[in-house]
Design an enzyme around this catalytic site. Sequence first.
Site, PDB file in Angstrom:
ATOM      1  N   GLU A   1      -0.404  95.339 -80.137  1.00 35.23           N
ATOM      2  CA  GLU A   1      -0.331  94.472 -81.321  1.00 35.23           C
ATOM      3  C   GLU A   1      -0.058  95.194 -82.641  1.00 35.23           C
ATOM      4  O   GLU A   1      -0.849  95.091 -83.586  1.00 35.23           O
ATOM      5  CB  GLU A   1      -1.620  93.646 -81.431  1.00 35.23           C
ATOM      6  CG  GLU A   1      -1.815  92.703 -80.270  1.00 35.23           C
ATOM      7  CD  GLU A   1      -3.081  91.855 -80.391  1.00 35.23           C
ATOM      8  OE1 GLU A   1      -3.909  92.139 -81.277  1.00 35.23           O
ATOM      9  OE2 GLU A   1      -3.243  90.917 -79.598  1.00 35.23           O
TER      10      GLU A   1
ATOM     11  N   GLU B   1      -2.014  88.738 -73.049  1.00 34.86           N
ATOM     12  CA  GLU B   1      -3.328  88.203 -73.418  1.00 34.86           C
ATOM     13  C   GLU B   1      -3.244  86.690 -73.584  1.00 34.86           C
ATOM     14  O   GLU B   1      -2.298  86.181 -74.190  1.00 34.86           O
ATOM     15  CB  GLU B   1      -3.845  88.826 -74.725  1.00 34.86           C
ATOM     16  CG  GLU B   1      -4.156  90.307 -74.653  1.00 34.86           C
ATOM     17  CD  GLU B   1      -4.716  90.833 -75.964  1.00 34.86           C
ATOM     18  OE1 GLU B   1      -5.208  90.009 -76.779  1.00 34.86           O
ATOM     19  OE2 GLU B   1      -4.674  92.054 -76.197  1.00 34.86           O
TER      20      GLU B   1
END
Length: 831
Positions: A597, A702
């Site tokens: 991320e 995710e």
Amino acid sequence: MPSHSRSRDRYRSERDPSRRYREVYDDDDDDDFDYHPRERRRYRRDDYQHDIRSHESPNYNDDLNEYDAAAEDPAVPLRSHDVEGRRRERSRAGESPIASPSRRDRNRGGEEYRRHGTYGDGGSPTRAMRDRRHRSRDGQRARPRDMDREARRQRRRERARGAAAMKHKSSDSTNSGSHLLSADALAKLRSHYDEEDQRERSQEQEQPRMESKRQRKRPIVGDEPQALAPFPDETPRGQSKGRIVSGAYLEEGHPEMEVRHRGGGGPAMEARWRKEGNWDGTMEGSDAQPPFWKRKKWWIVIGVLVVVLAIVIPVAVVMSKKHGHDDDKSGSSSSVDNSDSPYISSLDGLSHDSIPESAQGSILDPWTWYDTRDFNLTFTNETVGGLPIMGLNSTWDDSTRPNDNVPPLNESFPYGSQPIRGVNLGGWLSIEPFIVPSLFENYSSKDRIIDEYTLCKKLGSSAASTIEKHYADFISEQDFIDMRDAGLDHVRIQFSYWAVTTYDDDPYVAKISWRYLLRAIEYCRKYGLRVNLDPHGIPGSQNGWNHSGREGVIGWLNGTDGQLNRQRSLDFHNQISQFFAQPRYKNVVTIYGLVNEPLMLSLPVEDVLNWTTDATKLVQKNGISAYVTVHDGFLNLSKWKQMLKDRPDRMFLDTHQYTIFNTGQIVLNHTDRVKLICNDWYNMIKEINTTSAGWGPTICGEWSQADTDCAQYLNNVGRGTRWEGTFAIGDSTVYCPTADTGPTCSCASANAPPADYSDGYKKFLQTYAEAQMSAFGTAQGWFYWTWHTESAAQWSYKTAWKNGYMPKKAYAPDFKCGDDIPSFGDLPEYY
């Protein structure tokens, strides 16, 4: 059209569903930047808001009621002592009356004045001056004593002669010749006088020594007021530090107060000072012996003891290292006391001598480990890429498979034709507050323990033992057995750069997590699970969120140390890629992540893409054959159609999808939430996974079945929730399906134990999860976030699986997109 990433906030607070479907997927803007109160972008575990016009770091509006924006509480200042005041106190002490007449008689005011006038630099008389004065005073005192002694002796002799003469002259019968002294009697009398003279001479010889003792304690205060000389700024070496008596106490003229040469009190104050811990003397009166440290013989004894200890202690340490470990499994050289660990029985019967002395107490010494289960404890200092292989077995078996639906490890997994069904190990080797709140909840908001960085800093010397205990307890071999039994086939394992090294003043626990990572991979191998390596925290922090290790400013590719941390992150990949390029990992580590991320909404996009290309080429040059993943950086997925078109081969795009951090999606009711997944996300993921209309091979790294943001610490330590309108300071906007119509939304039901969930709620949660499995299965597959949590039940695959709101087998769901959405009974919409 879809609103796809957890960073996407298209739907915001709209209550008109038609507006959602008027949105188009191919919008090239990052469609997240309106400034309506309900239209702020939110991400998992943070409250990021971004202005597309700049690349400044995000502005975190921490709750000022929870966290003081000012600096840390100032340290309590040290008490400032007035030197002149202390001197005045000593001066007044010299003016205080001395009640004892005997003390006044012994006072030598003029001599004391002259003695103070001859102090050396250290604040005491010079030795030569002391010697001269002692000799002078001794001589002056001796002369009158000699004269008195001779006079007494002469008078005794005259009395004796007179008595003898009278006896000879007397006619009295009592004095007759029969009673006259004989020669022997006279000799005895003379002997008696001689013995008396000898005693007096002995007393004379003893007198100077006694006078010397008394002089050491001679009061400086006499009948006339006298002032103490100022104390030196630094006590001379070898000079005792006398206790400074309160000037107020002296001024009161207490009769029991006696003052010593350097400002201390006499016997009357001894008990009081002994209690205070500032008085080491043992004298009971002014004529007592001086303290032991002033006696030469004690210096000799102490010196001998020091020499003996200097020899004995090192020898004892060496001998204990060589011979003391068979009876002490924790090892005397251990830097961490692991004697209470239940996981070190494999050390039984082993000798610590098997570990070279140079490695004892190091990271390679199993006697310092909290957990030795399933490690090879045969010592080796061999490294690959500079990283140790200690703990690994020299052989391995890649013939295992988790279930009959996937090939064994020694056969290629059919990526693209069969979806990945995996889970994350979040919060384990990279600690995250909402996953393990027990590590954070015992601190107050003033402590600001909000991430792994501040936690380790607060723990200080106990950080290593505390964190390793978490590593050993949070995930065990049984978890990998359960993953296999749940029908999963991949595991995404989070770890951070401090598994390899630390920099500068990093407080992180360095290198211990490395061996737990290696053991986890071996457990995956044992049960046929393939591994996706996920560096969750890299030097400088790639997003400024707590799960990167340190919440705050982004320091990777940004700021003063941006380029330094760029190179450090490449160095990190240079090491781990060499290690995982070994043949033993070829079949089990099949996906290799670069960075989790990176916040490309704040970072320069080109800089991130250039680093991605450099890192991919580096690891592939080092022998990595696994697929390399690049995260979408929270950009609109449509933009990735044109990005990294000239990328290296064997790369996956990684996207993370949540509905609860998007204020336009968290307000959807239960049925609309399932429709969003099956109508919008399904087509979006399917398209981005193609090379013709999208980017190419894509995974969802995710996602979760959580339908609220109610979990403790999910939005950062100390932050509230969108669901109840407590998330932002000054903004009480509630984001939940019944916010406008009522009743009030509450986190109580969402945070309740799974045993309290209604059948309708469990049905929704499982359908919601299976819809996402179906959508992400149109691409390369998925990894659920996360496998295990301490208390956040809607974020734990294990908890859902064991409590009946996850499919019994991941490859055999009850619902898939295209099926009719089932009824959830009378499930209320406010939880």
